[in-house]
Design a protein around this motif. Sequence first.
Motif, short mmCIF file in Angstrom:
data_model
loop_
_atom_site.label_atom_id
_atom_site.label_comp_id
_atom_site.label_asym_id
_atom_site.label_seq_id
_atom_site.Cartn_x
_atom_site.Cartn_y
_atom_site.Cartn_z
N LEU A 282 0.83 -1.20 0.00
CA LEU A 282 0.00 0.00 0.00
C LEU A 282 0.87 1.26 0.00
O LEU A 282 0.62 2.21 -0.76
N LEU A 283 1.92 1.26 0.81
CA LEU A 283 2.84 2.40 0.85
C LEU A 283 3.59 2.55 -0.48
O LEU A 283 3.74 3.67 -0.98
N MET A 284 4.03 1.44 -1.03
CA MET A 284 4.75 1.48 -2.32
C MET A 284 3.83 1.99 -3.43
O MET A 284 4.24 2.80 -4.26
N GLN A 285 2.60 1.51 -3.46
CA GLN A 285 1.65 1.94 -4.48
C GLN A 285 1.34 3.43 -4.34
O GLN A 285 1.26 4.15 -5.34
N ALA A 286 1.18 3.89 -3.12
CA ALA A 286 0.93 5.32 -2.89
C ALA A 286 2.10 6.15 -3.42
O ALA A 286 1.89 7.17 -4.09
N PHE A 287 3.31 5.68 -3.15
CA PHE A 287 4.49 6.40 -3.64
C PHE A 287 4.51 6.44 -5.17
O PHE A 287 4.79 7.48 -5.76
N MET A 288 4.22 5.31 -5.81
CA MET A 288 4.22 5.27 -7.28
C MET A 288 3.20 6.24 -7.86
O MET A 288 3.48 6.94 -8.84
N GLU A 289 2.02 6.28 -7.27
CA GLU A 289 0.98 7.18 -7.78
C GLU A 289 1.37 8.64 -7.56
O GLU A 289 1.17 9.49 -8.43
N LEU A 290 1.98 8.94 -6.43
CA LEU A 290 2.47 10.29 -6.17
C LEU A 290 3.60 10.65 -7.14
O LEU A 290 3.69 11.78 -7.62
N LEU A 291 4.45 9.69 -7.42
CA LEU A 291 5.56 9.92 -8.34
C LEU A 291 5.04 10.25 -9.74
O LEU A 291 5.56 11.14 -10.41
N GLU A 292 4.00 9.57 -10.15
CA GLU A 292 3.39 9.87 -11.46
C GLU A 292 2.80 11.28 -11.49
O GLU A 292 2.87 11.96 -12.50
N GLN A 293 2.26 11.74 -10.36
CA GLN A 293 1.66 13.07 -10.29
C GLN A 293 2.72 14.16 -10.17
O GLN A 293 2.65 15.17 -10.87
N LYS A 294 3.70 13.95 -9.29
CA LYS A 294 4.67 15.01 -8.99
C LYS A 294 5.92 14.94 -9.86
O LYS A 294 6.67 15.89 -9.94
N LYS A 295 6.19 13.79 -10.43
CA LYS A 295 7.30 13.59 -11.36
C LYS A 295 8.70 13.68 -10.78
O LYS A 295 9.66 13.70 -11.53
N ASN A 296 8.86 13.75 -9.46
CA ASN A 296 10.21 13.61 -8.92
C ASN A 296 10.16 13.12 -7.48
O ASN A 296 9.16 13.28 -6.78
N VAL A 297 11.24 12.52 -7.05
CA VAL A 297 11.31 11.82 -5.77
C VAL A 297 11.38 12.79 -4.60
O VAL A 297 10.69 12.62 -3.60
N SER A 298 12.20 13.83 -4.72
CA SER A 298 12.42 14.71 -3.57
C SER A 298 11.19 15.51 -3.16
O SER A 298 11.09 15.95 -2.02
N SER A 299 10.24 15.69 -4.06
CA SER A 299 9.04 16.47 -3.72
C SER A 299 8.02 15.65 -2.93
O SER A 299 7.02 16.18 -2.48
N ILE A 300 8.27 14.36 -2.73
CA ILE A 300 7.33 13.48 -2.02
C ILE A 300 7.84 13.23 -0.61
O ILE A 300 8.93 12.69 -0.42
N SER A 301 7.05 13.62 0.36
CA SER A 301 7.43 13.44 1.76
C SER A 301 6.80 12.17 2.34
O SER A 301 5.88 11.59 1.74
N VAL A 302 7.27 11.78 3.50
CA VAL A 302 6.67 10.65 4.21
C VAL A 302 5.21 10.98 4.50
O VAL A 302 4.33 10.13 4.36
N GLN A 303 4.94 12.23 4.87
CA GLN A 303 3.56 12.66 5.13
C GLN A 303 2.70 12.47 3.88
O GLN A 303 1.56 12.01 3.97
N ASP A 304 3.23 12.83 2.70
CA ASP A 304 2.48 12.64 1.44
C ASP A 304 2.15 11.16 1.23
O ASP A 304 1.02 10.81 0.88
N ILE A 305 3.15 10.31 1.44
CA ILE A 305 2.96 8.87 1.21
C ILE A 305 1.91 8.30 2.16
O ILE A 305 1.00 7.60 1.74
N THR A 306 2.03 8.64 3.45
CA THR A 306 1.09 8.08 4.42
C THR A 306 -0.32 8.63 4.21
O THR A 306 -1.29 7.87 4.35
N ALA A 307 -0.43 9.89 3.86
CA ALA A 307 -1.77 10.47 3.62
C ALA A 307 -2.41 9.80 2.41
O ALA A 307 -3.60 9.44 2.45
N TYR A 308 -1.65 9.61 1.36
CA TYR A 308 -2.17 8.99 0.14
C TYR A 308 -2.54 7.53 0.38
O TYR A 308 -3.52 7.03 -0.16
N ALA A 309 -1.74 6.86 1.21
CA ALA A 309 -2.00 5.44 1.52
C ALA A 309 -3.05 5.27 2.62
O ALA A 309 -3.45 4.15 2.91
N THR A 310 -3.47 6.38 3.19
CA THR A 310 -4.42 6.40 4.32
C THR A 310 -3.96 5.53 5.49
O THR A 310 -4.71 4.72 6.01
N VAL A 311 -2.70 5.71 5.85
CA VAL A 311 -2.15 5.11 7.06
C VAL A 311 -1.46 6.22 7.86
O VAL A 311 -1.15 7.27 7.30
#
Length: 193
Positions: A16-45
């Motif tokens: 679930l966390l990996m999938q959330a990261f992949m979807e965020l990566l597709e939206q934001k297009k780079n790794v550094s712009s994605i925070s742990v908070q972004d990943i957990t919020a998107y994964a709803t954990v």
Amino acid sequence: MLTRTEDPRVKRTRQLLMQAFMELLEQKKNVSSISVQDITAYATVNRSTFYAHFEDKFAFLESWMREKFKEKLQDELPNAALSDIGSLRTLILIVYDFLFCTRPYLTLSDRQYEPLFQVAMQKELYDLLLTWLSEQAEPTVSRETVETAALIASWGIFGSAVEWSRHPQSKSAEDMARDVLVVVAAGLAPVLG
């Protein structure tokens, strides 16, 4: 009794966390712009769930890279294993393609993660090569020699792929793979006989 990594709940949460990261990566297009908070919020954990699975964002990213690379190996390498020089060539092409496909997601601000990703991929390459060489090595070849051959081959394949991925227009992946295969095969010859 199941180990922690075999527990289906642990696997589901990590996925679930990996999938959330992949979807965020597709939206934001780079790794550094994605925070742990972004990943957990998107994964709803919650964040504590993230930290129960990963020490920090770097550990998460290393795990993510290893998983993505393993998936590519399983998809494109028969039985996700090496069996001969032909499958070694396929492995080299997989590494080249994987780096070519991931490079667009690494912006200048993501350069800090490049060594982490490189180590993760090289470890997977090393493990795969070590398994193959251990099975195929001549009986007189020592374990230390097999390990050294796997280490040198993994870094040779990976290093050449990193350099090529920075300037892919200079030579085709197929041409590079052919040249790298000649050198790597020559280096493995004393182990394989």
